[in-house]
Scaffold this motif. Structure first.
Motif, PDB file in Angstrom:
ATOM      1  N   ILE A 100       0.838  -1.208   0.000  1.00 43.24           N
ATOM      2  CA  ILE A 100       0.000   0.000   0.000  1.00 43.24           C
ATOM      3  C   ILE A 100       0.869   1.253   0.000  1.00 43.24           C
ATOM      4  O   ILE A 100       0.592   2.214  -0.730  1.00 43.24           O
ATOM      5  CB  ILE A 100      -0.972  -0.011   1.207  1.00 43.24           C
ATOM      6  CG1 ILE A 100      -2.010  -1.109   1.027  1.00 43.24           C
ATOM      7  CG2 ILE A 100      -1.634   1.353   1.389  1.00 43.24           C
ATOM      8  CD1 ILE A 100      -2.866  -1.373   2.255  1.00 43.24           C
TER       9      ILE A 100
ATOM     10  N   THR B 144       0.523   3.880  -3.152  1.00 46.38           N
ATOM     11  CA  THR B 144      -0.191   5.137  -2.879  1.00 46.38           C
ATOM     12  C   THR B 144       0.298   6.330  -3.704  1.00 46.38           C
ATOM     13  O   THR B 144      -0.529   7.070  -4.248  1.00 46.38           O
ATOM     14  CB  THR B 144      -0.155   5.448  -1.377  1.00 46.38           C
ATOM     15  OG1 THR B 144      -0.757   4.365  -0.667  1.00 46.38           O
ATOM     16  CG2 THR B 144      -0.897   6.729  -1.055  1.00 46.38           C
TER      17      THR B 144
ATOM     18  N   ILE C 295      -1.224   6.270  -7.094  1.00 50.54           N
ATOM     19  CA  ILE C 295      -2.645   6.629  -7.116  1.00 50.54           C
ATOM     20  C   ILE C 295      -2.774   8.134  -7.283  1.00 50.54           C
ATOM     21  O   ILE C 295      -3.574   8.621  -8.084  1.00 50.54           O
ATOM     22  CB  ILE C 295      -3.364   6.147  -5.840  1.00 50.54           C
ATOM     23  CG1 ILE C 295      -3.434   4.619  -5.810  1.00 50.54           C
ATOM     24  CG2 ILE C 295      -4.758   6.755  -5.739  1.00 50.54           C
ATOM     25  CD1 ILE C 295      -3.976   4.041  -4.521  1.00 50.54           C
TER      26      ILE C 295
ATOM     27  N   ILE D 100      -6.503   1.646  -9.274  1.00 50.87           N
ATOM     28  CA  ILE D 100      -6.051   0.567  -8.383  1.00 50.87           C
ATOM     29  C   ILE D 100      -5.949  -0.749  -9.150  1.00 50.87           C
ATOM     30  O   ILE D 100      -5.005  -1.524  -8.955  1.00 50.87           O
ATOM     31  CB  ILE D 100      -6.979   0.458  -7.155  1.00 50.87           C
ATOM     32  CG1 ILE D 100      -6.810   1.705  -6.274  1.00 50.87           C
ATOM     33  CG2 ILE D 100      -6.693  -0.803  -6.354  1.00 50.87           C
ATOM     34  CD1 ILE D 100      -7.832   1.835  -5.171  1.00 50.87           C
TER      35      ILE D 100
ATOM     36  N   CYS E 179      -2.492  -2.794  -9.523  1.00 50.82           N
ATOM     37  CA  CYS E 179      -2.390  -4.209  -9.137  1.00 50.82           C
ATOM     38  C   CYS E 179      -1.819  -5.043 -10.280  1.00 50.82           C
ATOM     39  O   CYS E 179      -1.011  -5.960 -10.045  1.00 50.82           O
ATOM     40  CB  CYS E 179      -3.755  -4.739  -8.716  1.00 50.82           C
ATOM     41  SG  CYS E 179      -4.328  -4.086  -7.146  1.00 50.82           S
TER      42      CYS E 179
ATOM     43  N   VAL F  74      -9.850  -6.099  -9.248  1.00 48.21           N
ATOM     44  CA  VAL F  74      -8.969  -5.634  -8.171  1.00 48.21           C
ATOM     45  C   VAL F  74      -8.779  -6.707  -7.119  1.00 48.21           C
ATOM     46  O   VAL F  74      -7.670  -6.934  -6.631  1.00 48.21           O
ATOM     47  CB  VAL F  74      -9.494  -4.336  -7.532  1.00 48.21           C
ATOM     48  CG1 VAL F  74      -8.753  -4.013  -6.248  1.00 48.21           C
ATOM     49  CG2 VAL F  74      -9.387  -3.178  -8.499  1.00 48.21           C
TER      50      VAL F  74
END
Length: 174
Positions: free
Chosen positions: A41, A45, A48, A86, A90, A173
């Motif tokens: 994460i 981040t 994103i 996301i 992934c 996802v």
């Protein structure tokens, strides 16, 4: 928007994570008292945020440079954009776990890009494709995102209208 986000998110993530692995930084991070999912994460981040900035720039350019109308809800569109970003991150993360070098990660990203562009309905109408191409296109996140963005931006669709494609993105996802 869908193709640009796919290109950047998949490629940047796969190459960055592969570079971390090549340099040995990933093992150092995994030895720290953080859990692997927390480390993932933390690595994803910033990308994103990059994807959201790209989205804002593209939407502003579409509206003010090309006079593309926007009839739907910006909040709904941004929620779908988040899920799509996301999903692509992934995929990039998955490519980085398979690739042994940055070159392999880049090649995997390019190998993914061609079907993503050709089979998503971006270049050719999805309904005009043969059944086997539609089957492959259905598992590509860009297909669902292009449907969502067309419905929300151009038709003013609501959540119930985009629910099947949004559900498909969420499944990808997970």
């Amino acid at each position: 928007l869908g193709v640009i986000l796919t290109m950047t998110c998949v490629m940047i993530t796969s190459m960055a994570m592969t570079r971390e692995s090549e340099r040995g930084n990933l093992e150092n991070l995994l030895a720290m008292p953080t859990r692997p999912h927390e480390m993932m994460i933390g690595k994803i981040t910033p990308y994103i945020l990059v994807g959201l900035v790209q989205t804002a720039v593209i939407l502003l350019a579409a509206r003010y440079l090309f006079q593309v109308p926007f009839f739907g809800s910006l909040g709904l569109l941004m929620s779908a954009v988040m899920v799509f970003i996301i999903a692509n991150l992934c995929l990039g993360f998955t490519f980085s776990t398979i690739a042994a070098s940055q070159m392999q990660a880049m090649q995997m990203s390019f190998f993914y890009m061609l079907p993503s562009i050709l089979l998503s309905g971006f270049m050719f109408p999805f309904a005009a494709m043969p059944g086997w191409a539609q089957a492959i296109g259905t598992i590509i996140p860009t297909t669902h995102f292009i449907r969502i963005i067309r419905k929300v931006m151009l038709k003013g669709a609501g959540l119930t209208d985009i629910a099947p494609d949004l559900r498909a993105l969420v499944i990808i996802v997970t």
